[in-house]
Design an enzyme around this catalytic site. Structure first.
Site, PDB file in Angstrom:
ATOM      1  N   GLY A 239       0.719  -1.137   0.088  1.00 29.50           N
ATOM      2  CA  GLY A 239      -0.232   0.262  -0.027  1.00 29.50           C
ATOM      3  C   GLY A 239       0.949   1.405   0.119  1.00 29.50           C
ATOM      4  N   PRO A 274       4.549  -5.114  -0.723  1.00 32.02           N
ATOM      5  CG  PRO A 274       7.013  -4.378  -0.957  1.00 32.02           C
ATOM      6  CD  PRO A 274       5.758  -5.366  -0.057  1.00 32.02           C
ATOM      7  N   GLY A 275       3.786  -3.238  -3.700  1.00 35.74           N
ATOM      8  CA  GLY A 275       3.556  -3.720  -5.179  1.00 35.74           C
ATOM      9  C   GLY A 275       4.026  -2.465  -6.083  1.00 35.74           C
ATOM     10  NE  ARG A 316      -2.733   3.263 -11.373  1.00 37.55           N
ATOM     11  CZ  ARG A 316      -2.395   4.624 -10.873  1.00 37.55           C
ATOM     12  NH1 ARG A 316      -2.028   5.550 -11.359  1.00 37.55           N
ATOM     13  NH2 ARG A 316      -2.951   4.673  -9.711  1.00 37.55           N
ATOM     14  CE1 TYR A 320      -8.672   2.206  -9.770  1.00 43.62           C
ATOM     15  CE2 TYR A 320      -6.831   2.373 -10.857  1.00 43.62           C
ATOM     16  CZ  TYR A 320      -7.675   1.513 -10.371  1.00 43.62           C
ATOM     17  OH  TYR A 320      -7.580   0.301 -10.476  1.00 43.62           O
ATOM     18  CB  CYS A 346     -14.694   4.260 -30.198  1.00 45.21           C
ATOM     19  SG  CYS A 346     -13.678   3.807 -31.677  1.00 45.21           S
ATOM     20  CD  GLU A 347     -15.293   3.514 -23.585  1.00 46.97           C
ATOM     21  OE1 GLU A 347     -15.694   4.176 -22.671  1.00 46.97           O
ATOM     22  OE2 GLU A 347     -15.474   2.245 -23.606  1.00 46.97           O
ATOM     23  CE1 TYR A 374      -1.885  -3.189  -8.769  1.00 47.43           C
ATOM     24  CE2 TYR A 374      -0.604  -1.274  -7.820  1.00 47.43           C
ATOM     25  CZ  TYR A 374      -0.981  -2.591  -7.825  1.00 47.43           C
ATOM     26  OH  TYR A 374      -0.814  -2.991  -6.723  1.00 47.43           O
TER      27      TYR A 374
END
Ligand code: LLP
Length: 418
Positions: A239, A274-275, A316, A320, A346-347, A374
């Site tokens: 985290g 940890p990542g 991401r 988010y 297409c968004e 990520y």
């Protein structure tokens, strides 16, 4: 300390110009620095010297087997959340006895695989999972080593999608039920209670939530001891945040010091998961500007830089509203313009950055910074776009660690109707 720096007007990864890498391997292209990975892991461990600990890289942040192999060689353990991640860790030369298995939905098959591999610990997230694990272990004539992931109901003060330690999140055993679930576990013949685990969220930039959670966990450990249930390891989860823009997450050493101060003289092994902190700033996504255009001719017009990377490569920002710094690989001198940096998908949600002031021409290369965590791990084939190539730089050498997907790969598993 960054391994992506401007030298003679060009952005480099270690000793290789990103322009040279893009010329050879095309774009979009993930580029990682092996030195950055090594530095992150070594500095994470620096504050833990002399303690009984295990740093388990959270595989989901970046599961490329070359990256896992770098960490395995440095002695890392791994935090996995699926049978797929287990297979990757084993293929990368990871030590099964340094694996912890997290996740709320472990299948029977995944439990069997992990028991066969002989992992260090299952981080069990519910009473039902415990019952299933006991049965699976029994059927294999094995004893499953277990930690309960408890949910301490602590606010990690991060994006709601990546906050996991609040009582209304799906994760872990409710704190108030923990004692009784531990008692159940202790009475199960094919379960061995080893530890306690908690993970309160991701991209956490303050120490306080970690400490608040740890205080609760230590209280639980003491209560369990009075009931004759001995805890030999405490897994504090992952985290720790990184700097994407101007965040100031705790230094690894300060984080370790604060945790060790709480652990004091207790005779427990400490586990970390940890990542992002180990890989986030060790990778960039290199992309090419395809087109420049303005939305209209009026004064409120937006300028768009349409690049060849998109939300399918780096999700991401779309998911988010996450900020990633965007730098020109060969910055131009002269007047800059404010751009929306968008992809070909297409968004309207397909953006990589809003309001970025850059001096651009079509064909220029951009580096989306802090994309090592990520990024590729959440990439998809949306719009039938092959996933990007991944390159590892080591000094003045580079290696392809994942080839670019070919279009035919993308529908190779599909069939026409008979
Ligand atoms: N341990 C467990 C049980 C986890 O669920 C996670 C991340 C970690 C460790 C590693 O957390 P880290 O040190 O990387 O913060 N896709 C999101 C992040 C999701 C994190 C999920 N769990 C993002 O792009 O920000």
């Amino acid at each position: 300390m960054t391994n992506f720096t401007l030298k003679n007007g060009v952005l480099y990864a270690e000793n290789l110009a990103l322009s040279q890498i893009a010329a050879e391997f095309n774009t979009p292209c993930y580029v990682y620095s092996q030195a950055a990975l090594t530095q992150a892991f070594t500095s994470f461990k620096a504050g833990l010297v002399g303690t009984n600990h295990l740093v388990c890289f959270a595989v989901k942040a970046n599961p490329n087997i070359a990256i896992l192999n770098v960490f395995a060689k440095l002695g890392a353990g791994f935090d996995i959340v699926s049978g797929g991640e287990l297979a990757r860790v084993l293929a990368a030369g990871g030590d099964p006895q340094k694996i912890v298995f997290s996740g709320v939905g472990k299948s029977v098959e995944e439990m069997r695989g992990a028991l066969n591999a002989g992992i260090f610990c299952f981080n069990v997230e519910s009473a039902s999972e415990l019952t299933r694990l006991n049965e699976v272990a029994k059927s294999m004539n094995k004893i499953a080593p277990v930690s309960l992931r408890v949910n301490p109901n602590v606010d990690a003060k991060t994006h709601p999608y990546i906050s996991t330690g609040l009582k209304n999140n799906k994760f872990g055993v409710a704190f108030d039920d923990a004692i009784s679930v531990y008692e159940t576990a202790a009475a199960m013949p094919n379960i061995a209670v080893h530890g306690v685990d908690c993970h309160i969220g991701s991209q956490i930039t303050e120490l306080a939530p970690f400490i608040e959670a740890l205080d609760l966990i230590l209280g639980l450990v003491d209560q369990l001891e009075t009931k004759g249930i001995h805890i030999s390891h405490i897994d504090v989860g992952g985290g720790i945040g990184i700097t994407y823009a101007d965040e100031t997450p705790p230094e690894f050493t300060a984080y370790a010091k604060a945790i060790l101060a709480k652990i004091n003289a207790r005779n427990v092994k400490l586990l970390f998961e940890p990542g992002r902190a180990l890989v986030g700033n060790a990778g960039v996504l290199v992309t090419k500007v395809e087109y420049l255009k303005a939305s209209s001719k009026d004064s409120e017009a937006k300028n768009f830089a349409i690049v060849d990377a998109a939300m399918n490569d780096l999700m991401r920002p779309a998911l988010y509203d996450a900020y990633h710094d965007i730098q020109a690989v060969s910055p131009r001198i002269g007047a800059a313009v404010t751009y929306e940096i968008v992809g070909p998908v297409c968004e309207s949600g397909d953006f990589l950055g809003h309001d970025r002031t850059l001096n651009l021409a079509e064909g220029d290369l951009l580096a989306i910074m802090s994309a090592g965590a990520y990024g590729m791990s959440m990439a998809s084939n949306y719009n039938t776009r092959g996933r990007a190539i991944e390159i590892m730089v080591d000094g003045d050498e580079c290696h392809v660690i994942r080839q670019r997907e070919k279009i035919t790969d993308l529908f190779a598993l599909e069939s026409l109707l008979p």
